[in-house]
Motif scaffolding. Structure first.
Motif, short mmCIF file in Angstrom:
data_model
loop_
_atom_site.label_atom_id
_atom_site.label_comp_id
_atom_site.label_asym_id
_atom_site.label_seq_id
_atom_site.Cartn_x
_atom_site.Cartn_y
_atom_site.Cartn_z
N SER A 132 -42.12 -10.46 -18.32
CA SER A 132 -43.42 -10.94 -18.69
C SER A 132 -43.32 -11.45 -20.16
N PRO A 133 -43.97 -12.37 -21.05
CA PRO A 133 -43.89 -12.66 -22.49
C PRO A 133 -43.88 -11.39 -23.14
N GLU A 134 -44.85 -10.76 -22.97
CA GLU A 134 -44.95 -9.24 -23.73
C GLU A 134 -43.63 -8.37 -23.54
N PHE A 135 -43.24 -8.22 -22.36
CA PHE A 135 -41.56 -7.57 -22.18
C PHE A 135 -40.64 -7.99 -23.02
N THR A 136 -40.66 -9.35 -23.02
CA THR A 136 -39.62 -10.21 -23.62
C THR A 136 -39.89 -9.75 -24.98
N ARG A 137 -40.95 -9.95 -25.63
CA ARG A 137 -41.15 -9.79 -27.08
C ARG A 137 -40.86 -8.24 -27.66
N PHE A 138 -41.22 -7.16 -26.66
CA PHE A 138 -40.88 -6.00 -26.93
C PHE A 138 -39.24 -5.78 -27.03
N LEU A 139 -38.54 -6.55 -26.15
CA LEU A 139 -37.06 -6.37 -25.97
C LEU A 139 -36.56 -6.96 -27.40
N LEU A 140 -37.11 -8.28 -27.71
CA LEU A 140 -36.71 -8.89 -28.94
C LEU A 140 -36.78 -8.20 -30.12
N ASP A 141 -37.91 -7.35 -30.22
CA ASP A 141 -38.15 -6.26 -31.31
C ASP A 141 -37.09 -5.35 -31.45
N CYS A 142 -36.84 -4.83 -30.27
CA CYS A 142 -35.82 -3.66 -29.86
C CYS A 142 -34.67 -4.17 -30.65
N ALA A 143 -34.16 -5.39 -30.18
CA ALA A 143 -32.88 -6.15 -30.36
C ALA A 143 -32.59 -6.01 -32.10
N LYS A 144 -33.91 -6.50 -32.58
CA LYS A 144 -33.87 -6.65 -34.00
C LYS A 144 -33.82 -5.48 -34.84
N GLU A 145 -34.46 -4.57 -34.55
CA GLU A 145 -34.61 -3.19 -35.00
C GLU A 145 -33.21 -2.30 -34.95
N LEU A 146 -32.67 -2.60 -33.55
CA LEU A 146 -31.30 -1.85 -33.51
C LEU A 146 -30.02 -2.53 -33.63
N GLY A 147 -30.14 -4.06 -33.90
CA GLY A 147 -28.92 -4.56 -34.74
C GLY A 147 -28.47 -5.18 -33.27
N LEU A 148 -29.01 -5.42 -31.99
CA LEU A 148 -28.34 -6.00 -30.91
C LEU A 148 -28.31 -7.56 -30.54
N LEU A 149 -27.26 -7.93 -30.13
CA LEU A 149 -27.27 -9.24 -29.57
C LEU A 149 -28.28 -9.70 -28.45
N ILE A 150 -28.74 -10.97 -28.53
CA ILE A 150 -29.84 -11.08 -27.27
C ILE A 150 -29.00 -12.08 -26.26
N THR A 151 -29.26 -11.74 -25.17
CA THR A 151 -28.92 -12.74 -24.04
C THR A 151 -30.01 -12.93 -23.03
N GLY A 152 -29.51 -13.82 -22.11
CA GLY A 152 -30.85 -14.26 -21.04
C GLY A 152 -30.04 -14.67 -19.86
N GLY A 153 -30.72 -14.54 -18.74
CA GLY A 153 -30.29 -14.93 -17.48
C GLY A 153 -31.37 -15.21 -16.44
N SER A 154 -31.11 -16.15 -15.81
CA SER A 154 -31.93 -16.87 -14.59
C SER A 154 -32.11 -15.92 -13.32
N ASP A 155 -30.92 -15.00 -13.12
CA ASP A 155 -30.59 -14.10 -12.04
C ASP A 155 -30.56 -15.15 -10.75
N PHE A 156 -30.04 -16.47 -10.84
CA PHE A 156 -29.81 -17.35 -9.91
C PHE A 156 -28.77 -16.91 -9.07
N HIS A 157 -29.03 -16.90 -7.38
CA HIS A 157 -27.97 -16.26 -6.57
C HIS A 157 -28.08 -17.36 -5.58
N GLY A 158 -27.86 -18.67 -5.66
CA GLY A 158 -28.04 -19.84 -4.84
C GLY A 158 -28.99 -19.69 -3.65
N LYS A 159 -28.52 -19.75 -2.46
CA LYS A 159 -29.11 -19.79 -1.31
C LYS A 159 -29.91 -18.29 -1.03
N ASN A 160 -29.43 -17.36 -1.67
CA ASN A 160 -30.16 -16.01 -1.64
C ASN A 160 -31.26 -15.82 -2.40
#
Length: 191
Positions: A132-160
């Motif tokens: 959710s947008p709220e969960f993404t914001r929470f993780l972005l805040d955690c990453a900033k506070e802890l000095g972590l890099l940020i990644t993202g993914g669509s979880d694409f699995h083709g036909k599955n």
């Protein structure tokens, strides 16, 4: 990776044996014919649909392949500290992927992420199809506070996962390009 690949092959074999013992005849050869690479539960589910054992992919998981179902076999895992160590030794960037699947509340998840950072974790997947947008914001805040890099993914699995589009998820996934640059820069520093 070789150890996990071998464990996955053994898991597939055990699930096939369980299905065979239930009178459902499927073979590894049939799975290899429909798989586009490594074989996993989604391929088994698709084969069960194709053979008319179940009506849908979802029914295959519900009835046979999900945790606790009659043909389920637990997956082999590396402990987080093992995975982090191996990735760092290979000059890679260890990232916590799919944090939503941990099903922890915000306090528990932040504590877990901090503990992983202490073990060498370098990033977190803040952008993900099911966040959710709220969960993404929470993780972005955690990453900033802890000095972590940020990644993202669509979880694409083709036909599955046909509703998920490569790089777009359900159509609403937008990962800022700056995070790619930051990952690239971090990798270059490690080499």
């Amino acid at each position: 990776l070789k150890k996990l690949k071998k464990a996955r092959e053994e898991r597939n074999k055990k699930m096939i044996e369980k299905l065979n013992s239930l009178g459902i005849e499927i073979t590894m050869e049939e799975l290899k014919e429909i798989a586009e690479g490594e074989i996993g539960r989604p391929h088994i589910a698709n084969l069960l649909v194709k053979k008319g054992v179940v009506k849908s992919f979802e029914e295959a998981f519900e009835k046979y392949l999900k945790k606790g179902a009659v043909a389920y076999v637990p997956k082999a895992f590396l402990l987080p500290e093992e995975a982090i160590k191996l990735i760092r030794e290979a000059k890679g960037i260890p990232v916590l992927a799919h944090p939503i699947t941990l099903k922890l509340n915000y306090f528990e998840l932040k504590t877990y992420i901090k503990n992983l950072k202490d073990l060498g974790l370098m990033g977190i997947e803040a952008y993900y199809t099911e966040h959710s947008p709220e969960f993404t914001r929470f993780l972005l805040d955690c990453a900033k506070e802890l000095g972590l890099l940020i990644t993202g993914g669509s979880d694409f699995h083709g036909k599955n996962k046909p509703d998920i589009k490569l790089g777009k998820g359900f159509g609403n996934l937008n990962i800022p390009f700056k995070y790619y640059q930051e990952l690239k820069n971090a990798l270059e520093k490690m080499r």
